[in-house]
Design an enzyme around this catalytic site. Sequence first.
Site, short mmCIF file in Angstrom:
data_model
loop_
_atom_site.label_atom_id
_atom_site.label_comp_id
_atom_site.label_asym_id
_atom_site.label_seq_id
_atom_site.Cartn_x
_atom_site.Cartn_y
_atom_site.Cartn_z
N THR A 167 5.52 6.92 16.06
CA THR A 167 4.50 6.31 15.22
C THR A 167 4.29 4.84 15.57
O THR A 167 5.20 4.19 16.09
CB THR A 167 5.05 6.44 13.78
OG1 THR A 167 5.11 7.82 13.48
CG2 THR A 167 4.27 5.70 12.75
N ARG A 195 1.65 19.70 7.58
CA ARG A 195 2.76 18.82 7.18
C ARG A 195 2.28 17.36 7.18
O ARG A 195 1.64 16.89 8.11
CB ARG A 195 3.91 18.98 8.18
CG ARG A 195 5.12 18.08 7.92
CD ARG A 195 5.10 16.85 8.80
NE ARG A 195 6.32 16.04 8.68
CZ ARG A 195 6.45 14.82 9.16
NH1 ARG A 195 5.46 14.25 9.79
NH2 ARG A 195 7.58 14.16 9.03
N VAL A 196 2.60 16.65 6.12
CA VAL A 196 2.34 15.21 6.07
C VAL A 196 3.68 14.51 5.87
O VAL A 196 4.46 14.90 4.99
CB VAL A 196 1.37 14.85 4.92
CG1 VAL A 196 1.16 13.34 4.86
CG2 VAL A 196 0.03 15.57 5.09
N GLY A 197 3.95 13.52 6.69
CA GLY A 197 5.21 12.78 6.57
C GLY A 197 5.04 11.52 5.74
O GLY A 197 4.12 11.40 4.92
N ASP A 198 5.92 10.58 5.99
CA ASP A 198 5.91 9.33 5.22
C ASP A 198 4.73 8.42 5.56
O ASP A 198 4.28 7.64 4.71
CB ASP A 198 7.19 8.54 5.52
CG ASP A 198 7.26 8.16 7.01
OD1 ASP A 198 7.28 9.09 7.85
OD2 ASP A 198 7.26 6.96 7.33
N THR A 218 8.96 3.78 10.57
CA THR A 218 8.93 4.86 11.55
C THR A 218 10.26 5.60 11.50
O THR A 218 11.26 5.05 11.06
CB THR A 218 8.70 4.30 12.97
OG1 THR A 218 8.91 5.36 13.92
CG2 THR A 218 9.64 3.15 13.32
N GLY A 219 10.23 6.85 11.94
CA GLY A 219 11.45 7.63 11.94
C GLY A 219 11.23 8.98 11.29
O GLY A 219 10.10 9.45 11.17
N GLY A 221 10.35 11.31 8.83
CA GLY A 221 9.52 11.13 7.64
C GLY A 221 10.11 11.70 6.38
O GLY A 221 10.02 11.10 5.31
N1 ASP Z 1 7.57 8.90 10.45
C1 ASP Z 1 6.72 9.75 11.25
C2 ASP Z 1 6.60 11.09 10.54
O1 ASP Z 1 7.58 11.59 10.03
C3 ASP Z 1 7.21 9.95 12.64
C4 ASP Z 1 7.56 8.70 13.41
O2 ASP Z 1 7.80 7.66 12.86
O3 ASP Z 1 7.59 8.74 14.64
O4 ASP Z 1 5.53 11.66 10.57
#
Ligand code: ASP
Length: 305
Positions: A167, A195-198, A218-219, A221
Amino acid sequence: MKPSLIVHGGAWDISDEAVKACNDGCRNALAAGWSVLASGGSALEAVEASIIILEDDPVFDAGYGSHLNRDGQVECDAIIMDGTSLRAGAAAGLHRLKNPIRLARKILEECPHMMLIAEGAERFAKDSGLALCKPEELVSDAEWQAYLRCSKDEHAAAHHRGHEQGTVGAVALDPQGRLFAATSTGGTCCKLPGRVGDSPLIGCGCYADSQAGGVSCTGYGEAIMKIVMAKTAVDFLRRDSTVAENNLAAGQSAANDAVKLLAERGKGTGGLILLDSSGTPAFAFNTPRMAYGYVNPDGTFVTSV
Ligand code: ASP
């Protein structure tokens, strides 16, 4: 007030081969955002300019070159938040936006709502004058090859290695004291469609409050969402700035504590960048690497992976 800018290109196990491209990408993003700020532009324009560069760069997981979902499609999410009004513009589940951050800005500035998803978000984009692309125009060859390897082997994690760039995000402060934070992503590799992440969620992947600071995360989610990491970091910033002797200590301790909580309570890995309310940058991550860059007070750029 002095302008300030920090960007990131994701926190994961970035491969050695990708380090140079990630550094170059962060530098280009800083150059784009900083030229806006140096010529008197706003922090909103600066974060948008930086993120567009990162979205267009296939080394990062945003816009063109995003990771593919289990249907082999790019599905993007993005957000921009205004630290003065606390309003955000966010969009999720996008298949036809080359630069999802442009839509996030349109939603922030022109929409009565703060978040739109999927087909409705794309309709709003079109009605607001943004061009829609074909979904396949967002698929890079490297991600398609990785997807083929993953899908032939039940999406085994081993196939994700080597293309774990993440991200992207940016936080900017302009001389008028306007603070904006932004995050854009293609989400996690081989995610389920829908799917929706953070990343596009206010408080999770992004938060800005000009009284305390702005954050982009980032990371992993699903772990970041558990601890509402961006808002948590801003709350730590507010707490620390009242006790710390200087803002550098406050920002860094807020970043460190948020990532510590991510590990301890979220049981996950990731990272974040932040600017405190006076523009001092800080960052933290508990992944092997994170791509990031910021501008020194003398105008020189620092990038690292
Ligand atoms: N945080 C993002 C997600 O889970 C992925 C990422 O940070 O690379 O969608």
